[in-house]
Design a protein around this motif. Structure first.
Motif, mmCIF file in Angstrom:
data_model
loop_
_atom_site.group_PDB
_atom_site.id
_atom_site.type_symbol
_atom_site.label_atom_id
_atom_site.label_comp_id
_atom_site.label_asym_id
_atom_site.label_seq_id
_atom_site.Cartn_x
_atom_site.Cartn_y
_atom_site.Cartn_z
ATOM 1 N N ILE A 124 47.251 8.439 46.845
ATOM 2 C CA ILE A 124 46.283 9.113 46.610
ATOM 3 C C ILE A 124 46.884 10.249 45.501
ATOM 4 O O ILE A 124 47.685 11.230 45.663
ATOM 5 C CB ILE A 124 45.971 10.131 48.071
ATOM 6 N N SER A 125 46.020 10.163 44.531
ATOM 7 C CA SER A 125 46.412 11.028 43.267
ATOM 8 C C SER A 125 45.604 12.618 43.584
ATOM 9 O O SER A 125 45.935 13.519 43.227
ATOM 10 C CB SER A 125 46.091 10.552 42.011
ATOM 11 N N ASP A 126 44.284 12.457 44.214
ATOM 12 C CA ASP A 126 43.335 13.590 44.167
ATOM 13 C C ASP A 126 42.748 13.506 45.624
ATOM 14 O O ASP A 126 41.835 12.694 45.758
ATOM 15 C CB ASP A 126 42.456 13.806 43.225
ATOM 16 N N PRO A 127 43.307 14.199 46.656
ATOM 17 C CA PRO A 127 42.409 14.205 47.921
ATOM 18 C C PRO A 127 41.055 14.342 48.040
ATOM 19 O O PRO A 127 40.281 13.951 48.830
ATOM 20 C CB PRO A 127 43.116 15.081 48.583
ATOM 21 N N ALA A 128 40.613 15.127 47.070
ATOM 22 C CA ALA A 128 39.024 15.309 46.749
ATOM 23 C C ALA A 128 38.307 14.235 46.461
ATOM 24 O O ALA A 128 36.966 14.159 46.481
ATOM 25 C CB ALA A 128 38.990 16.464 46.022
ATOM 26 N N LYS A 129 38.910 13.093 45.811
ATOM 27 C CA LYS A 129 38.179 12.002 45.383
ATOM 28 C C LYS A 129 38.286 10.920 46.426
ATOM 29 O O LYS A 129 39.183 10.713 47.056
ATOM 30 C CB LYS A 129 38.845 11.584 44.073
ATOM 31 N N GLU A 130 37.165 10.241 46.572
ATOM 32 C CA GLU A 130 37.073 9.235 47.446
ATOM 33 C C GLU A 130 37.688 7.906 47.077
ATOM 34 O O GLU A 130 37.347 7.229 45.658
ATOM 35 C CB GLU A 130 35.374 8.839 47.604
ATOM 36 N N LEU A 131 38.363 7.129 47.664
ATOM 37 C CA LEU A 131 38.887 5.931 47.548
ATOM 38 C C LEU A 131 37.829 4.900 47.451
ATOM 39 O O LEU A 131 37.283 4.549 48.415
ATOM 40 C CB LEU A 131 40.225 5.473 48.452
ATOM 41 N N LYS A 132 37.739 3.986 46.534
ATOM 42 C CA LYS A 132 36.826 3.025 46.430
ATOM 43 C C LYS A 132 37.360 1.618 46.688
ATOM 44 O O LYS A 132 36.654 0.908 47.393
ATOM 45 C CB LYS A 132 35.893 2.980 44.969
ATOM 46 N N ALA A 133 38.591 1.272 46.288
ATOM 47 C CA ALA A 133 39.145 -0.077 46.481
ATOM 48 C C ALA A 133 40.402 -0.208 46.428
ATOM 49 O O ALA A 133 41.310 0.876 45.885
ATOM 50 C CB ALA A 133 38.319 -1.106 45.299
#
Length: 449
Positions: free
Chosen positions: A360-369
């Motif tokens: 996880i590089s940025d917890p605010a960004k949603e993981l897509k794949a």
């Protein structure tokens, strides 16, 4: 003499095969006879080629006149249902013998004159693209007659799947089909496995290592075609074990125009020193891709997995890691965030098990794949056996499927949960607005006063 040395009597014996002609004749007769005797097997081979679901009749070495000469196709298949009749000539090669264009063109001419529907060839040649024929013939001869090709490995796969998974109604016919399988699996039958990367393999490997490979080199087109054929063979071999049909992961255009696929693979090989091909496995979470890096002597198998569409990033990473309990610690995981370009965060499974936040590089960004990949050493020899490129690819595919892919399941959203009456909390309302009828919006204390 010990009974251990006795040979069991077989319906289709491999003993007594002397020379290529005898090997070819015996394989042809055995195959066509079993197609006629085992209805389900005959139908499984002929229906995809356009034959009706009817009774199968087979013949060997049928003579025909072509001009002033006589020709003898190895076999003939006739399928009849009602008034419809479908007939195909058969040409068979075993061992390392390749099909001959002039011979096939003669049989296409005979089929056209006789009003037959198709010519079927069977050999150990595996075209890189399904539906493609390994031998180039005059296309004008294909206007009224279809030309189909069946690699021996595909014939064997069809036989195994029919007997072990789809089933044969008659026990005696099932035994007969088992005898054909036993025969084709024997090295003396001439129905060989994929066993050679071709005479250009060593030259190409040296050119890639030196950085001198050009896109117009004949060696490149030959080797990439054999690599696609090897991956297709790996799918057939894996499909026999799984009882399902595995096909190459190709686009519609690549299926329709095999030259497009060849050009793309040659371009990848000349620019990166690697070749990539894929397999579609029914029920798998995604296609299995195999990348052979010739320059680095490395094979990478990977699958792309869609991340769950709900939950925090750490929750989504843990969802993937829980499914990889049986996977080696050296498996590499990579995460991709939504609306992000370029490579994602990558780390080995061993480290991610201890700290999911590494992906996880940025917890605010949603993981897509996610991408799950495994590396192994590529062999260098052109043939089979220890240290061979072919065996290293086959082992990599089998290991990745067994250790990783078969354990992965796609994410599914949980169904909505029905609330119990105790969980229903209604907002207070004015007494003047209370209905005398019971409603799902009423609280436990609601009701007529």
């Amino acid at each position: 003499m010990s009974e251990d040395t006795w040979l069991a009597a077989r319906l289709i014996p491999t003993s007594g095969i002397n020379g290529a002609d005898e090997q070819e004749r015996r394989a042809t007769s055995a195959l066509l006879a079993v197609m006629c005797a085992v209805r389900e097997f005959g139908r499984a081979l002929t229906q995809p080629l356009g034959a009706p679901a009817g009774a199968v009749q087979t013949y060997i070495e049928v003579p025909f006149k072509l001009g002033d000469a006589k020709v003898f196709p190895d076999g003939l298949i006739r399928v009849s249902r009602g008034q419809r009749e479908w007939t195909a000539l058969v040409e068979v090669k075993t061992g390392s013998n390749d099909l001959k264009a002039d011979q096939l063109e003669n049989y296409l001419d005979v089929a056209r004159e006789q009003g037959f529907d198709a010519v079927i060839t069977i050999s150990n040649q595996i075209p890189p693209v399904p539906g493609q024929h390994p031998t180039a013939v005059d296309k004008r001869r294909l206007k009224k007659v279809a030309l189909h090709h069946l690699p021996w490995s595909e014939v064997l796969t069809t036989a195994v799947m029919q007997k072990e998974y789809r089933g044969v109604a008659d026990p005696d016919q099932a035994w007969v089909l088992g005898e054909l399988i036993r025969y084709l699996e024997h090295p003396k039958s001439g129905a060989l496995e994929f066993s050679d990367m071709g005479p250009n393999w060593v030259t190409l490997r040296e050119s890639v290592g030196a950085g001198t490979l050009r896109a117009n080199d004949a060696a490149a087109a030959d080797v990439v075609g054999r690599f696609d054929a090897l991956v297709r063979y790996a799918g057939l071999k894996l499909g026999r074990g799984l009882g399902t049909e595995i096909v190459p992961a190709l686009t519609r255009r690549e299926l329709a125009e095999p030259a497009v696929r060849t050009q793309a693979l040659v371009a990848q090989l000349t620019s990166t020193g690697a070749m990539t091909a894929g397999l579609r496995i029914p029920g798998a979470v995604g296609a299995l891709y195999i990348t052979a890096d010739v320059r680095a002597a490395k094979i990478t198998c990977h699958v792309d997995v869609d991340a769950p569409r709900e939950g925090r990033p750490t929750t989504r990473v843990n969802w993937l890691v829980r499914q990889l309990k049986q996977a080696p610690e050296s498996v590499r995981l990579e995460s991709f965030a939504a609306y992000s370009r370029g490579p994602g965060n990558a780390e080995l499974l061993k480290a991610v098990r201890e700290n999911p936040g590494l992906l996880i590089s940025d917890p605010a960004k949603e993981l897509k794949a996610f991408r799950v990949a495994a590396n192994s050493t590529a062999g260098t020899k052109r043939g089979t056996g220890r240290g061979s490129f072919i065996d290293s690819v086959l082992d990599a595919v089998d290991d990745f499927y067994q250790q990783v892919l078969q354990n992965l399941k796609p994410w599914m959203q949980a169904p909505p949960r029905l609330r119990s009456p105790e969980e229903v909390v209604a907002e207070p309302v004015s007494p003047a607005l209370v209905s005398t009828a019971i409603s799902s919006q009423d609280g436990p204390e609601a009701g007529p006063s």
